[in-house]
Design a protein around this motif. Sequence first.
Motif, short mmCIF file in Angstrom:
data_model
loop_
_atom_site.label_atom_id
_atom_site.label_comp_id
_atom_site.label_asym_id
_atom_site.label_seq_id
_atom_site.Cartn_x
_atom_site.Cartn_y
_atom_site.Cartn_z
N VAL A 1 49.21 -12.09 -28.74
CA VAL A 1 49.02 -11.67 -30.13
C VAL A 1 47.68 -12.18 -30.67
O VAL A 1 46.92 -11.43 -31.30
N VAL A 2 47.39 -13.45 -30.39
CA VAL A 2 46.13 -14.03 -30.89
C VAL A 2 44.92 -13.39 -30.22
O VAL A 2 43.96 -12.98 -30.89
N ASP B 1 44.73 -10.50 -28.62
CA ASP B 1 44.62 -9.08 -28.93
C ASP B 1 44.07 -8.86 -30.34
O ASP B 1 43.36 -7.89 -30.59
N HIS B 2 44.39 -9.79 -31.23
CA HIS B 2 43.90 -9.67 -32.61
C HIS B 2 42.37 -9.79 -32.65
O HIS B 2 41.70 -9.05 -33.39
N GLU C 1 40.56 -4.88 -29.60
CA GLU C 1 40.09 -3.59 -30.08
C GLU C 1 38.59 -3.45 -29.85
O GLU C 1 37.82 -4.36 -30.14
#
Length: 249
Positions: free
Chosen positions: A24-25, A27-28, A32
């Motif tokens: 999660v960290v 990918d944040h 992108e």
Amino acid sequence: MRGRFFGVMMALVVLGAATITSYVVLDHFYGEGYVITSTQTVIIENFGQQVSIDDVRYDVENAELFANKVILKYRGGRAPDSEKGLPASEGFSPPVSKISVPTDLYEQAQETEEPVMFSNTTTTETKPVNAWPIATSIGIAMGVMVFAVWVGYQEMRGSATSTLLEHGLHDMTVRDVEIVGHIMKLEEFTIPELIKLTKTSKITIWRTVQKLVEQGLVQPTEQTRLAANGRGGRGKPSRIYRYVGKTKT
């Protein structure tokens, strides 16, 4: 066996939680891709012999002609200085750079004395980072570390339990086993140290230590440890005990 199974399950839970959290960290921040667009103002001057990019003038050393574009190779570059009267590229010689200009605009600059201006837009696209391999590696590392700590703790408790049983201390509680495990690991200790490590009351620690003294497993020494060294606790100096592990005679 049941304890080892519990350790494996706990390690798997930590592995999963660490993997998901890391993903999660990561990918944040890196998951992108994004596009960066920059626009330059370009002026072709002096019959194509010079080019100004964002108000900085360069000398064109070579021009490569293609069907719909011209690649200008240029060197030098400094803003014109009317006060000093210096040529645009005097005293400054960076590496050769390239810029692409439309063929029709370059030919127009060669045929006329007028500067030809246009905007050159550059687009840079970054690719997203696949966070799963990194997150999985972090999760595995955390899981292995937790399992190793658990195995070490279980071995310490197992050794403590075996020692107590061998010396006939069958009435010792789980808390007593934990205390004995820390005693065996420290070898030399004080009562306040055990209180801090086990979060157990002083009377419980004292009772366990006295039972070990009676069995010859622990010996009190004449040495004391002051609170100033960060291990003896507050108040007066505490007596140091030593684990000797003597067998019962």
